[in-house]
Scaffold this motif. Structure first.
Motif, PDB file in Angstrom:
ATOM      1  N   CYS A  57     126.021  -0.882  43.522  1.00 39.70           N
ATOM      2  CA  CYS A  57     125.621  -1.606  44.584  1.00 39.70           C
ATOM      3  C   CYS A  57     126.953  -0.594  45.705  1.00 39.70           C
ATOM      4  CB  CYS A  57     125.288  -3.198  45.605  1.00 39.70           C
ATOM      5  SG  CYS A  57     125.266  -3.022  47.112  1.00 39.70           S
ATOM      6  N   ILE A 109     128.340  -8.750  45.241  1.00 43.84           N
ATOM      7  CA  ILE A 109     128.584  -7.561  45.771  1.00 43.84           C
ATOM      8  C   ILE A 109     129.445  -8.275  47.039  1.00 43.84           C
ATOM      9  CG2 ILE A 109     127.199  -6.428  47.868  1.00 43.84           C
ATOM     10  CD1 ILE A 109     124.897  -6.692  46.371  1.00 43.84           C
ATOM     11  N   VAL A 140     124.715  -4.479  53.571  1.00 47.47           N
ATOM     12  CA  VAL A 140     123.529  -4.287  52.851  1.00 47.47           C
ATOM     13  C   VAL A 140     122.698  -5.170  52.874  1.00 47.47           C
ATOM     14  CG1 VAL A 140     124.102  -4.868  50.482  1.00 47.47           C
ATOM     15  CG2 VAL A 140     125.827  -4.373  51.632  1.00 47.47           C
ATOM     16  N   TYR A 167     119.025  -3.228  49.314  1.00 49.80           N
ATOM     17  CA  TYR A 167     119.280  -3.825  47.427  1.00 49.80           C
ATOM     18  C   TYR A 167     118.251  -4.378  47.068  1.00 49.80           C
ATOM     19  CZ  TYR A 167     121.693  -6.193  43.630  1.00 49.80           C
ATOM     20  OH  TYR A 167     121.643  -6.650  42.317  1.00 49.80           O
ATOM     21  N   SER A 214     119.992   1.324  46.590  1.00 51.75           N
ATOM     22  CA  SER A 214     120.910   0.904  45.402  1.00 51.75           C
ATOM     23  C   SER A 214     119.906   0.733  44.079  1.00 51.75           C
ATOM     24  CB  SER A 214     121.915   0.241  45.627  1.00 51.75           C
ATOM     25  OG  SER A 214     122.567  -0.215  44.148  1.00 51.75           O
TER      26      SER A 214
END
Length: 333
Positions: A130, A158, A207, A234, A274
């Motif tokens: 990611c 992350i 994200v 994601y 991702s």
């Protein structure tokens, strides 16, 4: 003993796993496995794509018919490599296929670190992937304002890796209980807030690391991202997923790791995806976990430990699971 996912649901077998028809083949003795949210999605039928049931594991090669692996090699699994394999929720797991695919599917790891740490290699590899997707779009992360939506295992990893890369990171979640659990784990030192508590139009990167990319979560991501910024998908998507007013197919963007130039409420932005992992991601993840000076203390996220019969009970009541990682011992405790 093993827990498999079959047409009627999860099932406990007390027999050894069947040997694959293919050759070469490798038999891995499982030290420890972990329950992933994607495993739960498979159980309830909300995950799209090929099965990866029982993929977070660390184990030792017990038998091998390929020169790629010798007995005693310690490994973790990259489930995105297409080999024939059994479930990692077992005392032993077979994997079979061409030598080059087996080399990529079974990533060697050192013998020293505890299994409770190394079992997190695959989710951290996904988090590394990611970050690589983000860097392709924005360059270096040092000084960048990054917001991670979702305080589950993926979101926290992350965020932790982005913080290590020098980003200014915030984590947001819809559930106060999950945020409290994230703070208690003490994996990283960044602001943790509920949705709506962070000022909008400020993040260089948002994200979306929730279990699913829902309209509510995507609205929050679009509220937070600065004009010209990046929304990185994601979390899970389904074929044909779209968002009113956003000119892209969300599922296609995520699964192909594409980048879509979009406009939202008069502002330009980019939406990217991702998906999957590479060998380089695993090498980086293993480095994160085994760094002598500052290892990533992934085991801080372990919330409970069960054996295989205990896992079967959890899989039959997935809605009752709370935050944190469940690790699975192949032998009764």
């Amino acid at each position: 003993m093993r827990v498999t996912l079959e047409e009627g649901g999860p099932r406990l077998h007390r027999s050894p796993p069947p040997r694959p028809r293919e050759d070469p083949a490798v038999l891995v003795g499982i030290e420890l496995a972990a329950l992933c949210r994607s495993d739960l999605k498979e159980v309830v039928g909300t995950r799209h794509g090929p099965s990866q049931f029982g993929h977070e594991l660390v184990g030792v090669v017990r038998e091998s018919t390929t020169s790629a692996f010798t007995e005693g090699t310690r490994v973790v699994l990259d489930p995105n490599v297409k080999v024939e394999r059994g479930t990692g929720f077992a005392d032993h797991m077979w994997a079979a296929g061409p030598d080059d695919l087996l080399r990529h599917a079974l990533q060697p790891v050192p013998h020293g670190p505890a299994a409770r740490r190394l079992v997190f290699a695959e989710p951290i590899a996904c988090a590394q992937h990611c970050l690589s997707a983000i860097k392709r779009q924005v360059g270096g992360l040092r000084g960048a304002q990054v917001v991670v939506l979702g305080a589950g295992t993926a979101g926290l990893f992350i965020a932790a890796l982005a913080e290590r890369a020098g980003a200014q990171v915030s984590v947001c979640n819809r559930s106060r209980a999950r945020m409290d659990a994230a703070r208690k784990a003490d994996l990283l030192d960044v602001p943790t807030l509920l949705f709506g508590e962070l000022a909008g139009d400020r993040a260089d990167v948002v994200v979306v690391a929730t279990s699913f990319v829902t309209p509510t979560v995507l609205d929050e991501a679009l509220r937070l991202v600065a004009p010209g910024g990046l929304v990185l998908l994601y979390g899970g998507t389904a074929p044909g997923d779209r968002h009113p007013g956003l000119e892209c197919d969300l599922d296609q963007v995520r699964r192909t790791e594409a980048v879509a130039a979009c406009t939202w409420q008069g502002h330009s932005l980019h939406v990217a995806g991702s998906y999957g992992t590479t060998a380089e991601d695993f090498a980086a993840a293993i480095g994160d976990l085994t760094d002598a000076a500052s290892p990533l203390r992934a085991e801080a996220l372990v919330a409970a430990e069960v054996d295989l019969p205990g896992l079967l009970g959890l899989l039959r009541t997935p809605d009752a699971l709370g935050p944190g990682k469940i690790v699975v011992h192949p032998e009764p405790s």
